[in-house]
Enzyme design. Sequence first.
Site, mmCIF file in Angstrom:
data_model
loop_
_atom_site.group_PDB
_atom_site.id
_atom_site.type_symbol
_atom_site.label_atom_id
_atom_site.label_comp_id
_atom_site.label_asym_id
_atom_site.label_seq_id
_atom_site.Cartn_x
_atom_site.Cartn_y
_atom_site.Cartn_z
ATOM 1 N N TYR A 196 -9.578 -6.500 12.606
ATOM 2 C CA TYR A 196 -8.970 -5.993 11.380
ATOM 3 C C TYR A 196 -9.048 -7.032 10.254
ATOM 4 O O TYR A 196 -8.872 -8.230 10.465
ATOM 5 C CB TYR A 196 -7.490 -5.628 11.622
ATOM 6 C CG TYR A 196 -6.819 -5.136 10.356
ATOM 7 C CD1 TYR A 196 -6.958 -3.816 9.949
ATOM 8 C CD2 TYR A 196 -6.094 -6.006 9.534
ATOM 9 C CE1 TYR A 196 -6.385 -3.367 8.772
ATOM 10 C CE2 TYR A 196 -5.515 -5.555 8.355
ATOM 11 C CZ TYR A 196 -5.668 -4.230 7.983
ATOM 12 O OH TYR A 196 -5.109 -3.789 6.803
ATOM 13 N N LYS B 194 -18.924 30.969 -28.183
ATOM 14 C CA LYS B 194 -19.248 30.296 -26.922
ATOM 15 C C LYS B 194 -18.472 30.826 -25.719
ATOM 16 O O LYS B 194 -17.313 31.173 -25.816
ATOM 17 C CB LYS B 194 -18.952 28.788 -27.039
ATOM 18 C CG LYS B 194 -19.875 28.028 -27.938
ATOM 19 C CD LYS B 194 -21.327 28.013 -27.475
ATOM 20 C CE LYS B 194 -21.541 27.176 -26.245
ATOM 21 N NZ LYS B 194 -21.392 25.745 -26.511
ATOM 22 N N SER C 32 0.824 -1.224 0.000
ATOM 23 C CA SER C 32 0.000 0.000 0.000
ATOM 24 C C SER C 32 0.855 1.269 0.000
ATOM 25 O O SER C 32 0.314 2.368 0.082
ATOM 26 C CB SER C 32 -0.932 -0.009 1.211
ATOM 27 O OG SER C 32 -0.201 -0.243 2.409
ATOM 28 N N THR D 68 -40.626 26.668 -9.501
ATOM 29 C CA THR D 68 -40.943 25.311 -9.049
ATOM 30 C C THR D 68 -41.199 24.536 -10.339
ATOM 31 O O THR D 68 -41.727 25.109 -11.303
ATOM 32 C CB THR D 68 -42.197 25.256 -8.142
ATOM 33 O OG1 THR D 68 -43.315 25.728 -8.888
ATOM 34 C CG2 THR D 68 -42.030 26.104 -6.884
ATOM 35 N N HIS D 69 -40.796 23.288 -10.364
ATOM 36 C CA HIS D 69 -40.915 22.460 -11.585
ATOM 37 C C HIS D 69 -40.183 23.091 -12.767
ATOM 38 O O HIS D 69 -40.541 22.854 -13.926
ATOM 39 C CB HIS D 69 -42.381 22.223 -11.968
ATOM 40 C CG HIS D 69 -43.240 21.781 -10.830
ATOM 41 N ND1 HIS D 69 -43.379 20.465 -10.460
ATOM 42 C CD2 HIS D 69 -43.974 22.503 -9.947
ATOM 43 C CE1 HIS D 69 -44.187 20.384 -9.412
ATOM 44 N NE2 HIS D 69 -44.554 21.613 -9.069
ATOM 45 N N LYS E 40 -8.509 3.841 2.027
ATOM 46 C CA LYS E 40 -7.687 5.048 1.907
ATOM 47 C C LYS E 40 -7.782 5.809 0.595
ATOM 48 O O LYS E 40 -8.057 7.010 0.591
ATOM 49 C CB LYS E 40 -6.219 4.700 2.172
ATOM 50 C CG LYS E 40 -5.958 4.434 3.627
ATOM 51 C CD LYS E 40 -4.552 3.968 3.864
ATOM 52 C CE LYS E 40 -4.498 3.119 5.103
ATOM 53 N NZ LYS E 40 -5.402 1.918 5.065
#
Length: 460
Positions: free
Chosen positions: A317, A283, A22, A155-156, A325
């Site tokens: 463990y 753009k 690791s 709304t919506h 991690k």
Amino acid sequence: MAMWGGRFTEATLDEFKAFNDSISFDYQLAQQDIAASKVWAAGLAKAGLIAADEAKQLQQALQQLAEELLQNPRLPVESDEEDIHSWVESKLTERLGAVARKLHTGRSRNDLVATDLRLWTRAAASAVRSSLLGSIQALLNFAEAAGTAVMPGYTHLQRAQPVMVAHWALAYVEMMKRDLGRLDDASKRLNVCPLGAGALAGTGVPVDRSWLAQQLGFDAAAANSLDAVSDRDFVVEFSAAASLCMTHVSRLSEDVIFFCSGEAGFFKLGDAISSGSSLMPQKKNPDVFELLRGKSGRILGQLVAILHVLKGLPLAYNKDMQEDKQGFFDLMQQWQQSLQVLATVLPHLSVKVAVCRQAAELGYSNATDLADYLVGKGIPFRDAHHLSGQLVLIASGQQLPLEQLSLTEMQKVCPDISEDVYPALTLEAGMARRNALGGTSPEQVLPALVQARAWLATQQ
Ligand code: ARG
């Protein structure tokens, strides 16, 4: 040879080693591993297990290693060691010989890695906290700069009722205040110390665990050794807090992207935070807000991943836990960076006040005000709603806003309507009417901004 090689007679297969090691990612715990090791050495000396002079030698060598790592944090990655714990020990052995081989007395990589990761998370959480406060500050500045500008509220995704632009920004401030609460809450539970829990059953050496915890700035020593080495609740809690906070950032980004679109055109993106298209010269794209929206997906994925890693693991463990991690390092780093970037770009966003106002006046967003006006004339709300709807139908048939219907036309639908309807239909009147606590009237929003600033001042 690996630190655990004594009972092995065959060499490790390269493919297994590459899969098992690791160090390529847990090197990021080097400073924390060193800090915990310094305190452990002191604890061993305090318990009479090593001489005071040996503890001093260990601490000095650890300090030197910490300084070298500041110069080159990726130094451990170049080595062939299995993980950061083995790397620190082997470096010490190179420099101190036999004394270094005493450091691991009574401890395990299981309590060590759990301690390291908590220390790492504490520092990362503090960086997130500053950036979150920075984002809140930037939103408050944006709200203040927006002044009394009004835009359509939706709304919506249909225009609903006008709202102050500052009210919109303060909505996200409320969300982020709760995000900060979740971060602080998780930080409290994070701050217990696994060191001295041993591999699983507790250490066999008479160290003072409460003293160790205190030395490392923890509030207490973890109460149960089995739990101490296998608890990664804090990884889940911070991942969940990050996911919700980034969900808020994503919603804010989505609003901004829409508000900057040609369709809405309420906000203007500064050139300094926009990008262009390689093909279409006209753009100007809100890439930064799209990225913030996208990052939230990545962070949510990490939350799901860690829950899956932990679910079904027997105590204590298991090597599965090494998978806690990489995703978590990424999550905390991306979370902090996203909030920092948000704080940096918000000052480059401005409000097109006239466009906002025009849009707020369109779409019959004063239809509720008309219904409220009729209620004021003694008509029950349900009937008032219906009458207002009929007038919207008539006005839209003539492609006129409500306030341009003649009084005669209005009175055909409801004879109670009189000349005083026109002032009631203005944007200002509608805004001022939403004056109960938490509403969008300037009388509510301006003090809310002041209060939010006062709250922020207590947090720094
Ligand atoms: N690299 C390991 C991890 O991150 C450290 C703990 C190893 N412990 C063990 N018993 N193999 O989880």
